[in-house]
Design an enzyme around this catalytic site. Structure first.
Site, PDB file in Angstrom:
ATOM      1  N   HIS A 181      -8.208  -4.820  -0.224  1.00 15.05           N
ATOM      2  CA  HIS A 181      -6.824  -4.268  -0.284  1.00 15.05           C
ATOM      3  C   HIS A 181      -6.240  -5.096   0.868  1.00 15.05           C
ATOM      4  O   HIS A 181      -4.976  -4.966   0.873  1.00 15.05           O
ATOM      5  CB  HIS A 181      -7.062  -2.851   0.082  1.00 15.05           C
ATOM      6  CG  HIS A 181      -5.948  -1.857  -0.002  1.00 15.05           C
ATOM      7  ND1 HIS A 181      -4.940  -2.095  -0.882  1.00 15.05           N
ATOM      8  CD2 HIS A 181      -5.290  -1.119   1.032  1.00 15.05           C
ATOM      9  CE1 HIS A 181      -3.862  -1.120  -0.626  1.00 15.05           C
ATOM     10  NE2 HIS A 181      -3.858  -0.624   0.530  1.00 15.05           N
ATOM     11  N   ASP A 182      -6.973  -5.385   1.984  1.00 15.46           N
ATOM     12  CA  ASP A 182      -6.183  -5.765   3.161  1.00 15.46           C
ATOM     13  C   ASP A 182      -5.554  -7.172   2.996  1.00 15.46           C
ATOM     14  O   ASP A 182      -5.163  -7.599   3.738  1.00 15.46           O
ATOM     15  CB  ASP A 182      -7.386  -5.934   4.238  1.00 15.46           C
ATOM     16  CG  ASP A 182      -7.647  -4.780   5.240  1.00 15.46           C
ATOM     17  OD1 ASP A 182      -6.582  -3.853   4.878  1.00 15.46           O
ATOM     18  OD2 ASP A 182      -8.444  -4.763   6.031  1.00 15.46           O
ATOM     19  N   ASP A 232      -8.845  -5.936  -4.951  1.00 14.09           N
ATOM     20  CA  ASP A 232      -8.696  -4.673  -4.414  1.00 14.09           C
ATOM     21  C   ASP A 232      -9.216  -3.569  -5.334  1.00 14.09           C
ATOM     22  O   ASP A 232      -8.666  -3.373  -6.333  1.00 14.09           O
ATOM     23  CB  ASP A 232      -7.063  -4.648  -4.212  1.00 14.09           C
ATOM     24  CG  ASP A 232      -6.501  -3.341  -3.627  1.00 14.09           C
ATOM     25  OD1 ASP A 232      -7.383  -2.522  -3.455  1.00 14.09           O
ATOM     26  OD2 ASP A 232      -5.154  -3.302  -3.469  1.00 14.09           O
ATOM     27  N   ARG A 242     -11.958   6.709  10.147  1.00 13.60           N
ATOM     28  CA  ARG A 242     -11.538   5.147  10.220  1.00 13.60           C
ATOM     29  C   ARG A 242     -12.550   4.296   9.403  1.00 13.60           C
ATOM     30  O   ARG A 242     -12.245   3.405   8.750  1.00 13.60           O
ATOM     31  CB  ARG A 242     -11.324   4.716  11.507  1.00 13.60           C
ATOM     32  CG  ARG A 242     -10.959   2.955  11.639  1.00 13.60           C
ATOM     33  CD  ARG A 242      -9.647   2.853  10.765  1.00 13.60           C
ATOM     34  NE  ARG A 242      -9.049   1.604  10.867  1.00 13.60           N
ATOM     35  CZ  ARG A 242      -8.261   1.144  10.429  1.00 13.60           C
ATOM     36  NH1 ARG A 242      -7.377   1.926   9.277  1.00 13.60           N
ATOM     37  NH2 ARG A 242      -7.566  -0.048  10.527  1.00 13.60           N
ATOM     38  N   SER A 261       0.967  -1.301   0.053  1.00 13.26           N
ATOM     39  CA  SER A 261      -0.021   0.019  -0.135  1.00 13.26           C
ATOM     40  C   SER A 261       0.948   1.218   0.027  1.00 13.26           C
ATOM     41  O   SER A 261       1.779   1.304  -0.835  1.00 13.26           O
ATOM     42  CB  SER A 261      -0.843  -0.055   1.055  1.00 13.26           C
ATOM     43  OG  SER A 261      -1.862   0.931   1.115  1.00 13.26           O
TER      44      SER A 261
END
Length: 386
Positions: free
Chosen positions: A350-351, A317, A222, A152
């Site tokens: 994405h994680d 992602d 968040r 990232s």
């Protein structure tokens, strides 16, 4: 196998560090951790760059009550016998300037005023972080890294290393990254920043003096960010439209399990992350665009690179989609660089770059096996010349 208990270190720098904005910062401290041993010729050093809400604590565990403590954010990647094997490599994790995890940032006292920097802390960029990391490498006696690696935002730092210090990096490992943020990504970041900036407890960035934290803004920031880290399929599988209490409550509280999950993530984040740091790091993300100085031509931007590259992307992602990695790969191929590329069909969005995936970890392990063999061949050649 785990690294076991690890401890952070720190290094102070008195000389001013010029920043891209035209400002500079002096008398700053970088916090870092190291794992493994540096070999005699210093040829086995690997720098791991962190993403938005991570830190220098890449692997191992901090001592805690009952033998429990915080595990490093990439502990499945770094350690003895792991893909980035600390029995072979000397691994360094550095906490970036502007962070809230030890390195000098908005929460720290500005020597010029005797008060916390707050919003007076200068805006920093990915390139500024690389310059600071290079100073730390100099102080540790590392003139060239076997590899610089990150996922990232960390991947953007690795890419910047390949351009700013082409002679100091033999391999560049870029995972789940992008050559620049899309308008959509910038928009998500700005919504998150606005949530913080408009929180009454933000106090123009001087909330330290008021003894408060803009928790509401941090929670929303968040929550917005976390949505972008997950894929639609992953969210559907984990939560679907499951109701927390079995039926609609006909109010504005928590009805769905996904709402409960996001609020939990937001609450947790607001307890440990600094709001001014969040503003700084998301701006660094927005500003990263190495092709900008080359009229948008990424091939020209990467023309001065010398290292070999590994790029990994993940099919679901949508924050930094595989197409963005393709752009980097094509620019490198245009420059006749040696590139290895893997696109992992993983459901986690994405994680995925942080999670266990046998195919993904196998790719990284294989690449570092080749890096290690290269180091070994170099040592044999050096002995032969001697």
């Amino acid at each position: 196998m785990s690294l076991g208990i690890v401890s952070p270190q720190s290094m102070h720098f008195s000389a001013p560090l010029p920043l891209q904005s035209g400002a500079s910062i002096a008398d700053y401290t970088l916090v870092y951790e190291t794992y493994g041993a540096l070999n005699a010729d210093h040829s086995n050093a690997v720098l791991v760059c962190h993403a938005l809400n991570a830190s220098h604590h890449v692997a191992g565990v901090y001592a805690g009550p009952g033998g429990t403590g915080t595990v490093g954010w990439w502990d499945n990647m770094v350690g003895p016998g792991k893909p980035l094997d600390t029995d072979r490599f000397f691994v360094i994790g550095v906490n970036n300037l502007g962070s809230c995890f030890g390195s000098t940032g908005p929460m720290h006292v500005n020597p010029a005023t005797g008060k916390p920097y707050g919003v007076a802390f200068p805006v920093v960029t990915v390139e500024d972080w690389v310059q600071a990391q290079a100073r730390l490498a100099d102080a540790l006696g590392i003139r060239q890294f076997a590899a610089v690696m990150g996922g990232s935002l960390g991947g953007m730092q690795a890419m910047a290393w390949s351009m700013l210090y082409p002679e100091r990096i033999r391999h560049c490992v870029i995972i789940a990254a992008t050559p620049k943020l899309s308008a959509q990504n910038i928009a998500f970041n700005d919504v998150a920043r606005q949530a913080i900036l408009t929180d009454p407890d933000y106090h123009g960035g001087d909330y330290y003096a008021h003894g408060v934290v803009p928790k509401s803004g941090l929670r929303v920031a968040r929550m917005v960010g976390h949505i972008t880290y997950l894929s639609d399929d992953d969210m559907a599988e984990k939560f679907g439209r499951a109701l927390r209490n079995g039926d609609y409550q006909f109010g504005f509280g928590i009805d769905f399990e996904i709402e409960s999950y996001l609020r939990y993530q937001g609450d947790k984040f607001s307890e440990y992350f600094d709001a001014n740091t969040y503003l700084l790091i998301t701006k660094a993300l927005d500003y990263f665009d190495p092709a900008r100085a080359f009229d948008g031509d990424l091939t020209k931007a990467l023309a001065g690179t010398r290292s070999e590259f590994l790029l990994v992307s993940f099919s679901t992602d949508w924050r930094f989609a595989p197409a963005r990695s393709h752009e980097i790969v094509q620019a490198l191929v245009n420059n006749k660089r040696k590139v290895t590329y893997a696109e992992i069909d993983a459901p986690h969005g994405h994680d995925a770059f942080l999670l266990e995936d046998a195919r993904y970890l196998k790719v990284v392990r294989s690449y570092y096996n080749n890096v290690w063999q290269e180091i070994e061949r170099g040592r044999v050649a050096d002995k032969a010349r001697a």
